[in-house]
Scaffold this active site. Structure first.
Site, mmCIF file in Angstrom:
data_model
loop_
_atom_site.group_PDB
_atom_site.id
_atom_site.type_symbol
_atom_site.label_atom_id
_atom_site.label_comp_id
_atom_site.label_asym_id
_atom_site.label_seq_id
_atom_site.Cartn_x
_atom_site.Cartn_y
_atom_site.Cartn_z
ATOM 1 N N CYS A 72 87.985 67.137 -8.756
ATOM 2 C CA CYS A 72 88.181 66.047 -7.803
ATOM 3 C C CYS A 72 89.610 66.145 -7.269
ATOM 4 O O CYS A 72 90.547 66.438 -8.019
ATOM 5 C CB CYS A 72 87.961 64.693 -8.453
ATOM 6 S SG CYS A 72 88.169 63.344 -7.258
ATOM 7 N N ASP A 91 88.632 59.508 3.241
ATOM 8 C CA ASP A 91 88.822 59.968 1.873
ATOM 9 C C ASP A 91 89.234 61.445 1.963
ATOM 10 O O ASP A 91 89.085 62.073 3.008
ATOM 11 C CB ASP A 91 87.503 59.822 1.087
ATOM 12 C CG ASP A 91 87.735 59.890 -0.417
ATOM 13 O OD1 ASP A 91 88.885 60.078 -0.847
ATOM 14 O OD2 ASP A 91 86.751 59.763 -1.170
ATOM 15 N N ASN A 92 89.736 61.966 0.843
ATOM 16 C CA ASN A 92 90.057 63.385 0.779
ATOM 17 C C ASN A 92 91.017 63.850 1.862
ATOM 18 O O ASN A 92 90.770 64.822 2.576
ATOM 19 C CB ASN A 92 88.760 64.209 0.745
ATOM 20 C CG ASN A 92 87.995 63.937 -0.547
ATOM 21 O OD1 ASN A 92 88.596 63.883 -1.627
ATOM 22 N ND2 ASN A 92 86.699 63.722 -0.450
HETATM 23 N N1 LIG Z 1 76.519 61.781 -1.997
HETATM 24 C C1 LIG Z 1 77.729 61.827 -2.627
HETATM 25 N N2 LIG Z 1 78.259 63.017 -2.872
HETATM 26 C C2 LIG Z 1 79.466 63.119 -3.482
HETATM 27 C C3 LIG Z 1 80.189 61.953 -3.855
HETATM 28 C C4 LIG Z 1 79.578 60.696 -3.608
HETATM 29 O O1 LIG Z 1 80.112 59.627 -3.954
HETATM 30 N N3 LIG Z 1 78.348 60.673 -2.984
HETATM 31 N N4 LIG Z 1 81.438 62.106 -4.424
HETATM 32 C C5 LIG Z 1 82.147 63.363 -4.124
HETATM 33 C C6 LIG Z 1 83.378 63.576 -4.865
HETATM 34 S S1 LIG Z 1 84.774 62.806 -4.278
HETATM 35 C C7 LIG Z 1 83.445 64.479 -5.902
HETATM 36 S S2 LIG Z 1 84.926 64.825 -6.661
HETATM 37 C C8 LIG Z 1 82.242 65.179 -6.383
HETATM 38 C C9 LIG Z 1 82.059 64.945 -7.862
HETATM 39 O O2 LIG Z 1 80.925 65.597 -8.347
HETATM 40 P P1 LIG Z 1 80.360 65.215 -9.796
HETATM 41 O O3 LIG Z 1 80.263 63.719 -9.876
HETATM 42 O O4 LIG Z 1 79.065 65.914 -9.935
HETATM 43 O O5 LIG Z 1 81.380 65.731 -10.783
HETATM 44 O O6 LIG Z 1 81.072 64.749 -5.722
HETATM 45 C C10 LIG Z 1 81.241 64.554 -4.337
HETATM 46 N N5 LIG Z 1 79.960 64.346 -3.734
HETATM 47 MO MO LIG Z 2 86.618 63.651 -5.458
#
Ligand SMILES: Nc1nc2c(c(=O)[nH]1)N[C@H]1C(S)=C(S)[C@@H](COP(=O)(O)O)O[C@H]1N2
Ligand SMILES: [Mo]
Length: 941
Positions: free
Chosen positions: A213, A345-346
């Protein structure tokens, strides 16, 4: 539905699909390629269609455990993988050991619902209780303890793989998974693929990938100044084998049209500002070497709900946020994703842009230059662990260890260690377990092609180690690590503080404290989430600047700059001009989800219009409607969020929810109220052992009963009188925990709580936050109680309720340690003080360090003596020396002990465990291996 249920409900389906297995199902093809090692590549290929252990080149090159005969059910959807495990009894979850690649930890995926999730929107998602939650109960954002994570090795089991969810997990049941389609729209041949389509139309591949992350290590930034994000420790990183199809193959098939520049991905989660979505440049997404894939399996099993079941995008070497989970839609577009979180975000905004400015001036978020894609170079120290004590002769060697990774497929090219705070550096050894995959090629039905022989990119973390003489460590004030990658990017000395707190990668420093007798204690920069500890906060509390640490220097380091000293408590959370007084009766009308009000620090807020904007989703607000949310709110939110709260300020509560106790419960013969905190006065404290005391608190009236069913617990909360650094605090922090009283339901007018105090020590410098709070209480002080809570109730005469379901029980096993005896004792009394119950048998295994530590021993021994045929009581001691006349067991809980001193698994049996979480976890695992159903027959108190 938890995976174990998947299997159940699938059995019937599977039998049908088994019968119609025909020409379409090809036998497993196994290919092994060995490269390197001085001789030319030799390829051998065989087709196994009958016995798994035929004399194929594979099985002769190394024998057992190789490719099983596997036929997947039709239509394929990821649960088919699990089913296969169950039906064929072959360990298809792991790659054959003879490949020589790192193995996946054997942990079964979690199967139980964490009580913190029960009743909430994720109340159906099984999770591992060892995960450290970073955003309260919901949504689920969590990481493993760094030590637990590191001890797993190269691959992380699904249980401990970090989770980042922006909202509730989309509930995808079996039927939905079977019909799940990934839809391609926009500038391409518009079409959609079921999982069966993807698996049959494209080559199935498996790739080891580390996800990180972008917020990994953010807690360090948050200690300096609260950013817009929550506090990740250094455990926001995990590695798994991902199985699916290559994105580039699927893109080629849908034929992107001229003008398509971006590939936009959308998940199925419903968030306040629309679904989660983000995009990739088409030129990158079409590039086979970038390794992007549409994955349905993780470590050989279907994705867990938290990780995107039934299918997700996985983008290696980029920040985790690009790996969209619960993948529904892929659009080929001339413009980048327009999803809210793609912009908001990000990002790493420029340092001068503070969180407030960023919130007001939206343009920062839309500047494409601040988007982050590839990970940056980073490393951390895992050994020594935080608070680890080293007590070894100077001539011994201690090996420092940790992880390092970078982005964009770039290899870590060096890791350097400094024992003098960065003046001089020495080279550490680096191990790249991922490279083992470059030496073999393998192919089977579950994993598809596992073949990195032609790949040069690094998608995974590496491990560094540095042996050092204890003598040398004993002269060091800190251990510092930094890594460099192939692009010569080097971790910086200074933190790049930014409004979102992302991509934190300054040197990772562990402070060394020298204790008496040449012992050392190590201190990491922070602890994940709201956990206390770490040198950064300590330095800040001492009034110094945590961004300019000086560990060894006797001259005091840089004083804290005012600019970075923003204290959350200074933030104004009220609106000027709001002076309405709100009564508790008014507040009580706003407990529903339609127009929820809540209280923070005595002020009332109306969340009605904010519900759908709340980044944590509306449920986390409605759960506290009508209630005091001070503790949760203050612990989780940034200074910025606190400022924002002022917009919803509507008035001041008259009196306080916490002070008022006589707000008449309807039935005043009972003290506890599940919806309301009730004040209770400490009337006496009695020592029962060197560190355990019984605290007696008064109920409202002398003749009042507590109102606690047997087996349930009471929340206790109190205000700490001191802060962890030992200084008197004007306004101590609130701490809260569940306890089972020692007193009986029939003891009217008071409640007794047995508490083992964890005093501050070298090993545990802050001591137990809650229990030290107890030890500070003086007679006459108030605490607050709320309850009952718990998922297990002993009703009496062989009948119990587990998660609300009635159970008839004849054998009750119980395992506990220390003060974990309290709920167990309540159940024992429920059994043996009930004259109508003459048949229920109980087994107790009580584990303590020394005989003196056994709590309530007299009562236990008496109960056992009176019921010799029905109560089987066994103690075990783990500390030396063992008293000469000791007749019970010696040593820590293990499988043998459980086998000998607990009942055998049976329909009418149950085992309750109450002790430190690692003991609860391993107890549960052992019981499972002995045939107990971990979900329905093992209760963790
Ligand atoms: N649909 C969806 N995908 C997502 C997210 C989410 O909240 N919703 N979070 C993202 C973020 S910020 C991260 S760091 C990763 C985390 O993956 P994990 O929970 O399988 O470790 O998923 C990503 N994909
Ligand atoms: Mo993330």
């Amino acid at each position: 539905m938890p995976p174990s249920h998947w299997i159940e409900s699938l059995k019937s389906d599977f039998r049908i699909s088994k019968k119609k297995q025909g020409n379409r199902d090809h036998p497993v093809k196994v290919t092994v390629v060995e490269v390197g090692k001085g001789h030319s590549a030799e390829e051998s290929s065989s087709t196994i269609d009958s016995a798994p252990s035929s004399s194929s080149p594979l099985s002769s090159s190394a024998s057992e455990g190789s490719s099983p005969k596997v036929q997947l059910s039709e239509p394929f959807y990821p649960v088919s993988l699990l089913l296969q495990n169950d039906e064929t009894q072959v360990a298809v979850a792991s790659l054959p050991g003879n490949l020589g690649v790192p193995s996946v930890p054997k942990d079964e995926p979690p199967t139980t619902i964490d009580p913190q999730d029960a009743g909430g929107p994720d109340g159906w998602v099984p999770r591992d209780p060892r995960m450290v939650r970073l955003t309260g109960k919901h949504p689920f954002n969590a990481e493993a303890k760094l030590n637990d994570l590191f001890n797993q090795g190269f691959f992380t089991s699904t249980n401990l793989f970090f989770v980042r969810n922006h909202g509730a997990v989309p509930k995808v049941d079996l039927d939905m998974a079977k019909h799940w389609k990934v839809e391609f729209t926009g500038l391409c041949n518009n079409t959609s693929f079921s999982l069966e389509d993807l698996r049959t139309k494209f080559e199935v591949v498996t790739i080891p990938i580390t996800l990180v992350c972008a917020g990994n290590r953010r807690k360090e930034q948050n200690v300096v100044q609260k950013s817009l994000g929550f506090s990740w420790g250094a455990g926001g990183v995990s590695t798994a084998l991902f199985t699916g199809v290559r994105l580039c193959d699927v893109l080629k098939y849908v034929q992107p049209e001229r003008g398509a520049k971006h590939v936009v991905f959308e998940g199925a989660d419903q968030l306040p500002n629309g679904p989660y979505g983000t995009s990739q440049l088409l030129s990158w997404a079409s590039e086979p070497n970038k390794g992007m894939m549409l994955a349905w399996a993780m470590n050989g099993k279907p994705l867990e709900p938290d990780h995107g079941f039934p299918i997700r995008l996985v983008v290696p070497s980029q920040i985790g946020g690009r790996s969209v989970k619960w993948l529904k839609k892929i659009e080929l577009s001339a413009i980048e994703s327009q999803h809210h979180l793609h912009f908001h975000d990000n990002k790493v905004l420029p340092m001068p842009v503070g969180p407030d400015q960023a919130r007001v001036e939206k343009s920062w978020w839309y500047d494409p230059r601040y988007l982050i894609r590839d990970l940056n170079v980073n490393s951390a120290i895992a050994c020594p662990d935080h608070d680890e004590i080293l007590d070894a002769p100077p001539s011994n060697t201690y090996t420092l260890r940790g992880y390092a990774y970078s982005g964009g497929g770039r290899r870590i090219t060096r890791v350097e260690i400094s024992l003098d705070e960065g003046s001089t550096w020495r080279l550490a050894e680096i191990e790249y377990p991922e490279d083992k995959f470059r030496e073999v090629a393998y192919d089977d039905t579950i994993y598809g092609k596992v073949d990195l022989t032609a790949s040069d990119l690094c998608f995974c973390w590496s491990f560094w180690s540095f042996p050092v003489l204890v003598e040398e460590l004993s002269k060091a004030a800190a251990i510092t690590v930094r890594a460099m990658d192939e692009g010569l990017a080097l971790q910086p000395r200074d933190m790049y503080w930014n409004a979102t707190g992302m991509m934190n990668n300054w040197w990772f420093r562990v402070a060394v404290h020298h204790l008496e007798g040449d012992k050392m204690r190590f201190e990491h920069p922070t602890m994940a989430g709201t956990q206390p500890g770490g040198w950064m906060q300590r330095i800040k509390d001492e009034g110094r600047d945590p961004t300019q640490p000086r560990f060894g220097d006797p001259a005091p380091a840089a004083p804290l700059k005012d600019a970075s000293a923003e204290k959350a408590s200074d933030v104004v959370m009220t609106k000027p001009g709001v002076n309405r007084k709100i009564t508790k009766a008014e507040l009580a009308e706003h407990t529903g989800p339609e127009n929820p009000w809540f209280v923070v620090q005595g002020e009332v807020y109306d969340a009605t219009t904010y519900l759908n904007e709340h980044p944590g989703g509306p449920q986390s607000i409605t759960l506290v409607a009508g209630d005091d949310a001070t503790e949760d709110f203050m612990a989780i939110h940034s200074a910025d969020a606190k400022r924002k709260l002022a917009e919803y300020h509507i008035g001041t509560l008259e009196g306080s929810l916490m002070e008022e106790t006589k707000d008449a419960p309807v039935d005043d013969t009972i003290f506890l109220n599940p919806k309301q905190w009730k004040k209770s006065k400490l009337v006496s404290v009695n020592d029962v052992s060197k560190d355990s005391k019984v605290f007696r608190f008064a109920l409202d009236k002398d003749e009042q009963a507590l109102g606690l069913p047997t087996g349930q617990h009471v929340y206790v909360r109190l205000k700490r009188k001191t802060v962890s650094s030992g200084k008197k605090a004007a306004d101590g922090e609130m701490v809260q925990r569940a306890y089972t009283p020692l007193s009986r339901e029939m003891d009217k007018g008071h409640i007794d709580m047995l508490v083992k105090i964890y005093y501050p020590s070298n090993v545990f410098p802050t001591g137990g936050k809650m229990t030290v709070g107890f030890s500070e209480l003086e007679v006459g002080d108030m605490v607050e109680l709320k309850g009952p809570i718990g998922h297990f109730t002993w009703v009496g005469n062989g009948s119990a309720l587990l998660h609300g379901k009635k159970r008839t029980l004849r054998q009750v096993g119980m395992i506990c340690a220390g003060s974990g005896i309290t709920p167990i004792l309540q159940v024992l009394r429920g059994i043996f003080e009930d004259p109508s119950d003459t048949t229920t048998e109980a087994w107790v295994l009580d584990i303590n360090r020394y005989a003196d530590d056994i709590l309530c021993r007299e009562e236990l021994d008496t109960l056992a003596a009176r019921n010799p045929s029905r109560l089987h009581l066994r103690y075990s001691l783990t500390g030396q020396p063992i008293p000469p006349d000791w007749e019970h067991s010696v040593g820590r809980m293990d499988l043998e002990m459980i086998k000998t001193y607990l009942p055998k698994a049976s329909e009418e049996g149950i085992v309750c465990i109450c002790g430190p979480p690692p003991m609860e976890q391993s107890g549960k695992e052992s019981l499972t291996s002995l045939g107990w159903n971990p979900q329905e027959q093992v209760v963790i108190f």
